[in-house]
Design an enzyme around this catalytic site. Structure first.
Site, mmCIF file in Angstrom:
data_model
loop_
_atom_site.group_PDB
_atom_site.id
_atom_site.type_symbol
_atom_site.label_atom_id
_atom_site.label_comp_id
_atom_site.label_asym_id
_atom_site.label_seq_id
_atom_site.Cartn_x
_atom_site.Cartn_y
_atom_site.Cartn_z
ATOM 1 C CG ASP A 139 1.619 1.100 -7.912
ATOM 2 O OD1 ASP A 139 0.460 1.513 -7.764
ATOM 3 O OD2 ASP A 139 2.282 0.571 -6.992
ATOM 4 C CG ASP A 141 0.135 4.087 -2.405
ATOM 5 O OD1 ASP A 141 0.595 5.120 -1.912
ATOM 6 O OD2 ASP A 141 -1.068 3.948 -2.694
HETATM 7 C C1 BG6 Z 1 -3.106 1.550 -3.632
HETATM 8 C C2 BG6 Z 1 -2.464 0.857 -2.459
HETATM 9 O O1 BG6 Z 1 -2.155 2.303 -4.309
HETATM 10 O O2 BG6 Z 1 -4.147 2.425 -3.186
HETATM 11 C C3 BG6 Z 1 -3.505 0.127 -1.652
HETATM 12 O O3 BG6 Z 1 -1.479 -0.072 -2.938
HETATM 13 C C4 BG6 Z 1 -4.611 1.107 -1.231
HETATM 14 O O4 BG6 Z 1 -2.896 -0.449 -0.517
HETATM 15 C C5 BG6 Z 1 -5.193 1.769 -2.469
HETATM 16 O O5 BG6 Z 1 -5.641 0.417 -0.526
HETATM 17 C C6 BG6 Z 1 -6.279 2.799 -2.127
HETATM 18 O O6 BG6 Z 1 -5.686 3.876 -1.465
HETATM 19 P P1 BG6 Z 1 -6.462 5.093 -0.807
HETATM 20 O O7 BG6 Z 1 -5.379 6.115 -0.608
HETATM 21 O O8 BG6 Z 1 -7.506 5.538 -1.796
HETATM 22 O O9 BG6 Z 1 -7.059 4.598 0.463
HETATM 23 MG MG MG Z 2 1.835 -0.384 -5.260
#
Ligand code: BG6
Ligand code: MG
Length: 213
Positions: free
Chosen positions: A10, A12
């Site tokens: 993963d 984030d």
């Molecule tokens: C995930 C995060 O990796 O990506 C979420 O954990 C986030 O919190 C999701 O909403 C979507 O991210 P983005 O960058 O497309 O807005």
């Molecule tokens: Mg995560």
């Protein structure tokens, strides 16, 4: 158990600490809209797509938001978030993550990213991992975000591996659920280490190196 040949990370909250940027950006929007939002609610957003995250935040709103308003709020959140991302550099790749990634590569594992984020490729560029992974599956190539296993199944396909040959490393309950339902072996860090569905809890990411010989 099949031999492990690949590791799917993963992004984030595992590879980098952008989970805090997501929180700060959503908090700015929620405060402006006078919607209650705290870190506990934020934990439910981990691994969940941008629009689904907004729907969770709006559970506390005092009025109904139209589809158009929701599009605008999601866009505004992403602009704030991208502003925070623009401060990131190679220095935001921790030595623990870096040594784990290069250590696993040295041991011959195939390495992928499996993230719901549409900002994945820009973030990887910023922290110096733009060309590092053998496969990147992210919010731009999926129809359903975690807890659906699609993003990890696509990552495994890109690596040419079966799900049971891959470990998924996650910080989110939704991601652990996705790994479980997709037939992957899961490793959980942070709150995900305490999930009953986690196959292998990790205290720190470095423990992957001790586990995957
Ligand atoms: C995930 C995060 O990796 O990506 C979420 O954990 C986030 O919190 C999701 O909403 C979507 O991210 P983005 O960058 O497309 O807005
Ligand atoms: Mg995560």
């Amino acid at each position: 158990m099949a031999a492990i040949k690949g590791v799917i990370f993963d992004l984030d909250g595992v590879i980098c600490f952008t989970d805090n940027f997501h929180y700060r950006a959503w908090k700015a929007i929620a405060d402006r809209e006078h919607i209650y939002f705290d870190e506990k609610i934020n934990n439910r957003l981990r691994g969940v797509s941008r629009m689904e995250s907004l729907d969770i935040i709006l559970e506390k709103a005092e009025r109904i938001y139209s589809g158009e308003e929701k599009e605008r709020l999601a866009e505004e959140k992403n602009e704030i978030y991208k502003g925070l991302l623009s401060e990131m550099s190679r220095e935001d790749l921790s030595s623990a993550v870096k040594s784990t990634l290069y250590g696993l590569r040295g041991k011959g594992y195939l390495l992928a990213v499996g993230s719901s984020s549409k900002n994945t490729k820009q973030i990887l560029e910023r922290i110096g991992l733009g060309d590092f992974f053998d496969a990147v599956s992210d919010g731009t190539n999926i129809a359903r975000s975690k807890p659906d296993p699609e993003v990890f199944i696509k990552a495994a396909q890109m690596l040419g591996l079966e799900p049971e040959e891959c470990v998924v490393v996650e910080d989110a309950e939704a991601g652990i659920r996705a790994a479980h339902d997709g037939g992957f072996v899961s490793a959980g860090i942070g709150e995900a280490a305490r999930s009953p569905l986690t196959d292998h809890p990790l205290g720190t990411i470095r423990e992957l190196m001790e586990w995957l010989l």
